[in-house]
Design an enzyme around this catalytic site. Structure first.
Site, PDB file in Angstrom:
ATOM      1  N   SER A 141       1.170  -1.033   0.130  1.00  0.00           N
ATOM      2  CA  SER A 141      -0.383   0.154   0.056  1.00  0.00           C
ATOM      3  C   SER A 141       0.681   1.296  -0.058  1.00  0.00           C
ATOM      4  O   SER A 141       1.817   1.049   0.436  1.00  0.00           O
ATOM      5  CB  SER A 141      -0.844   0.017   1.180  1.00  0.00           C
ATOM      6  OG  SER A 141      -1.293   1.074   1.169  1.00  0.00           O
ATOM      7  N   TYR A 154      -1.735  -0.823  10.777  1.00  0.00           N
ATOM      8  CA  TYR A 154      -1.987  -1.062   9.096  1.00  0.00           C
ATOM      9  C   TYR A 154      -1.149  -0.635   8.993  1.00  0.00           C
ATOM     10  O   TYR A 154      -0.348  -1.596   7.574  1.00  0.00           O
ATOM     11  CB  TYR A 154      -2.958  -0.355   8.696  1.00  0.00           C
ATOM     12  CG  TYR A 154      -3.634  -0.244   7.083  1.00  0.00           C
ATOM     13  CD1 TYR A 154      -3.856  -1.646   6.301  1.00  0.00           C
ATOM     14  CD2 TYR A 154      -3.134   0.419   5.805  1.00  0.00           C
ATOM     15  CE1 TYR A 154      -4.435  -2.273   5.253  1.00  0.00           C
ATOM     16  CE2 TYR A 154      -3.659  -0.422   5.052  1.00  0.00           C
ATOM     17  CZ  TYR A 154      -3.828  -0.939   4.059  1.00  0.00           C
ATOM     18  OH  TYR A 154      -4.357  -1.438   2.981  1.00  0.00           O
TER      19      TYR A 154
HETATM   20  N1  LIG Z   1      -8.648  -0.438  -1.890  1.00  0.00           N
HETATM   21  C1  LIG Z   1      -7.575   0.865  -1.479  1.00  0.00           C
HETATM   22  O1  LIG Z   1      -7.861   2.310  -1.218  1.00  0.00           O
HETATM   23  C2  LIG Z   1      -6.447  -0.062  -1.259  1.00  0.00           C
HETATM   24  C3  LIG Z   1      -4.822   0.259  -0.922  1.00  0.00           C
HETATM   25  C4  LIG Z   1      -4.076   0.311  -0.574  1.00  0.00           C
HETATM   26  C5  LIG Z   1      -3.491  -1.241  -0.807  1.00  0.00           C
HETATM   27  N2  LIG Z   1      -4.789  -2.143  -0.190  1.00  0.00           N
HETATM   28  C6  LIG Z   1      -4.311  -3.455  -0.026  1.00  0.00           C
HETATM   29  O2  LIG Z   1      -5.354  -3.752  -0.990  1.00  0.00           O
HETATM   30  C7  LIG Z   1      -5.759  -5.575  -0.991  1.00  0.00           C
HETATM   31  C8  LIG Z   1      -6.847  -5.827  -1.138  1.00  0.00           C
HETATM   32  O3  LIG Z   1      -8.199  -4.567  -0.311  1.00  0.00           O
HETATM   33  P1  LIG Z   1      -9.560  -4.057  -1.323  1.00  0.00           P
HETATM   34  O4  LIG Z   1      -9.408  -3.036  -1.418  1.00  0.00           O
HETATM   35  O5  LIG Z   1      -9.893  -5.177  -2.300  1.00  0.00           O
HETATM   36  O6  LIG Z   1     -10.269  -4.418   0.136  1.00  0.00           O
HETATM   37  P2  LIG Z   1     -11.858  -5.687  -0.372  1.00  0.00           P
HETATM   38  O7  LIG Z   1     -13.132  -4.838  -1.498  1.00  0.00           O
HETATM   39  O8  LIG Z   1     -12.096  -5.444   1.091  1.00  0.00           O
HETATM   40  O9  LIG Z   1     -10.746  -6.953  -0.544  1.00  0.00           O
HETATM   41  C9  LIG Z   1     -10.170  -7.739   0.570  1.00  0.00           C
HETATM   42  C10 LIG Z   1     -10.659  -9.017   0.364  1.00  0.00           C
HETATM   43  O10 LIG Z   1      -9.455  -9.673   0.901  1.00  0.00           O
HETATM   44  C11 LIG Z   1     -10.356 -11.084   1.940  1.00  0.00           C
HETATM   45  N3  LIG Z   1     -10.073 -11.445   3.488  1.00  0.00           N
HETATM   46  C12 LIG Z   1      -9.882 -10.713   3.688  1.00  0.00           C
HETATM   47  N4  LIG Z   1      -9.559 -10.427   5.538  1.00  0.00           N
HETATM   48  C13 LIG Z   1      -9.646 -11.996   4.620  1.00  0.00           C
HETATM   49  C14 LIG Z   1      -8.736 -13.664   5.194  1.00  0.00           C
HETATM   50  N5  LIG Z   1      -8.472 -13.632   6.664  1.00  0.00           N
HETATM   51  N6  LIG Z   1      -8.577 -14.781   4.657  1.00  0.00           N
HETATM   52  C15 LIG Z   1      -9.122 -14.776   2.968  1.00  0.00           C
HETATM   53  N7  LIG Z   1      -9.195 -13.565   2.308  1.00  0.00           N
HETATM   54  C16 LIG Z   1      -9.491 -12.123   3.144  1.00  0.00           C
HETATM   55  C17 LIG Z   1     -11.589 -10.859   1.345  1.00  0.00           C
HETATM   56  O11 LIG Z   1     -12.188 -11.531   1.047  1.00  0.00           O
HETATM   57  P3  LIG Z   1     -13.171 -12.205   2.522  1.00  0.00           P
HETATM   58  O12 LIG Z   1     -13.857 -11.454   2.956  1.00  0.00           O
HETATM   59  O13 LIG Z   1     -14.510 -12.585   1.651  1.00  0.00           O
HETATM   60  O14 LIG Z   1     -12.003 -13.784   3.075  1.00  0.00           O
HETATM   61  C18 LIG Z   1     -11.631  -9.849  -0.169  1.00  0.00           C
HETATM   62  O15 LIG Z   1     -11.670 -10.664  -0.704  1.00  0.00           O
HETATM   63  C19 LIG Z   1      -5.746  -5.550   0.317  1.00  0.00           C
HETATM   64  O16 LIG Z   1      -4.557  -6.385   1.009  1.00  0.00           O
HETATM   65  C20 LIG Z   1      -5.648  -4.176   0.952  1.00  0.00           C
HETATM   66  O17 LIG Z   1      -4.894  -3.572   2.433  1.00  0.00           O
HETATM   67  C21 LIG Z   1      -6.238  -1.462  -0.953  1.00  0.00           C
END
Ligand SMILES: NC(=O)c1ccc[n+]([C@@H]2O[C@H](COP(=O)([O-])OP(=O)(O)OC[C@H]3O[C@@H](n4cnc5c(N)ncnc54)[C@H](OP(=O)(O)O)[C@@H]3O)[C@@H](O)[C@H]2O)c1
Length: 246
Positions: A141, A154
């Site tokens: 991130s 985080y």
């Molecule tokens: N969106 C942003 O602005 C942003 C910025 C920087 C980094 N990120 C990173 O991008 C990644 C994806 O996040 P996102 O933004 O797409 O958010 P999201 O829509 O909340 O997706 C998160 C994903 O992680 C999975 N997950 C969470 N806990 C889990 C567990 N215990 N076991 C297996 N899967 C799990 C969720 O699936 P389930 O709940 O179905 O398990 C979901 O598929 C994360 O690592 C986040 O930190 C996002």
């Protein structure tokens, strides 16, 4: 940007929403064979139906449990006899100031954001070493490059992802394995839904409403790195919305 994508076997960990789900859409369209993991299996099967993937390629996975992540990767190899890419994308971001002592949230972030990535590496590495090829994409991130009040734990987990990736990159060179740390800025997903402190959640949601860009920004970065020739190892991608300062 779709060179070298067709036919590749890609395990997406955290494919049920947001960045992982959007990447699955892009990869399937480009002819990759995706295998989808996350806890919400009904979301995964709906996605599989949407993108024309067999339900055999859906594996309910909690990344906190190394055996479940291994089962996800093993499924990919059972189905397709290899694994070309693992996208270690599962993560969560329940921000709060340290003084609120949200210890359960801290532990969950450490378990999912750090240990989950390590479990993905552990599951994929033996296969990739045997193949003498593979690409491991770990999601960090902007918060893995900075730290701000309210986002300390985080940020610590996302710094850890960068350190793990860079160390891994050096260790796996002899095996022809490539390692990318992919660090997004604000992208519109469900990430902000799991913040447990109401005032913090409102602040972050307001920020995302103002600045966040669509998830295809992330998917295109994954396809860019994957589409490089075998001898090109893209190691770091950091991107932000054009309007995001921090
Ligand atoms: N969106 C942003 O602005 C942003 C910025 C920087 C980094 N990120 C990173 O991008 C990644 C994806 O996040 P996102 O933004 O797409 O958010 P999201 O829509 O909340 O997706 C998160 C994903 O992680 C999975 N997950 C969470 N806990 C889990 C567990 N215990 N076991 C297996 N899967 C799990 C969720 O699936 P389930 O709940 O179905 O398990 C979901 O598929 C994360 O690592 C986040 O930190 C996002």
């Amino acid at each position: 940007m779709t060179d070298n994508i067709e036919g590749k076997v890609v395990v997406i960990v955290g494919a049920s929403s947001g960045l992982g789900a959007e990447t699955a859409r892009h990869l399937a369209k480009a002819g990759a064979k995706v295998v989808l993991g996350a806890r919400r299996v009904e979301r995964l099967t709906a996605l599989a139906d949407e993108i024309g993937v067999s339900h055999d390629a859906v594996v309910q996975t909690d990344v906190v449990d190394a055996a479940q992540v291994k089962a996800l990767v093993d499924r990919a190899v059972e189905l397709h006899a290899r694994i070309d890419v693992i996208l270690n994308n599962a993560g969560l971001m329940p921000h709060s100031p340290l003084e609120r002592l949200k210890i359960d949230d801290w532990n969950q972030m450490i378990d999912v954001n750090i240990k989950g990535v390590l479990h993905g590496i552990a599951a994929a590495l033996p296969y990739m070493q045997a193949q003498k090829s593979g690409q491991i994409i770990n999601v960090s991130s902007v918060a893995g490059h900075t730290v701000r009040p309210g986002g300390v734990v985080y940020s610590a987990t996302k710094h850890a992802v960068r350190v793990i990736s860079e160390g891994l990159r050096q260790e796996v060179k002899p095996h022809g394995i490539r390692v990318l740390t992919l660090s997004p800025g604000a992208v519109a997903t469900e990430l902000t839904d799991h913040i447990t402190e109401a005032d913090v959640a409102k602040g972050i949601r307001d920020f995302y409403e103002e600045y966040a860009i669509p998830a295809d920004s992330f998917a295109r970065c994954v396809l860019f790195a994957m589409s490089q020739p075998e001898e090109v190892d893209i190691n770091e991608i950091l991107f932000r919305p054009t309007s995001q300062q921090l």
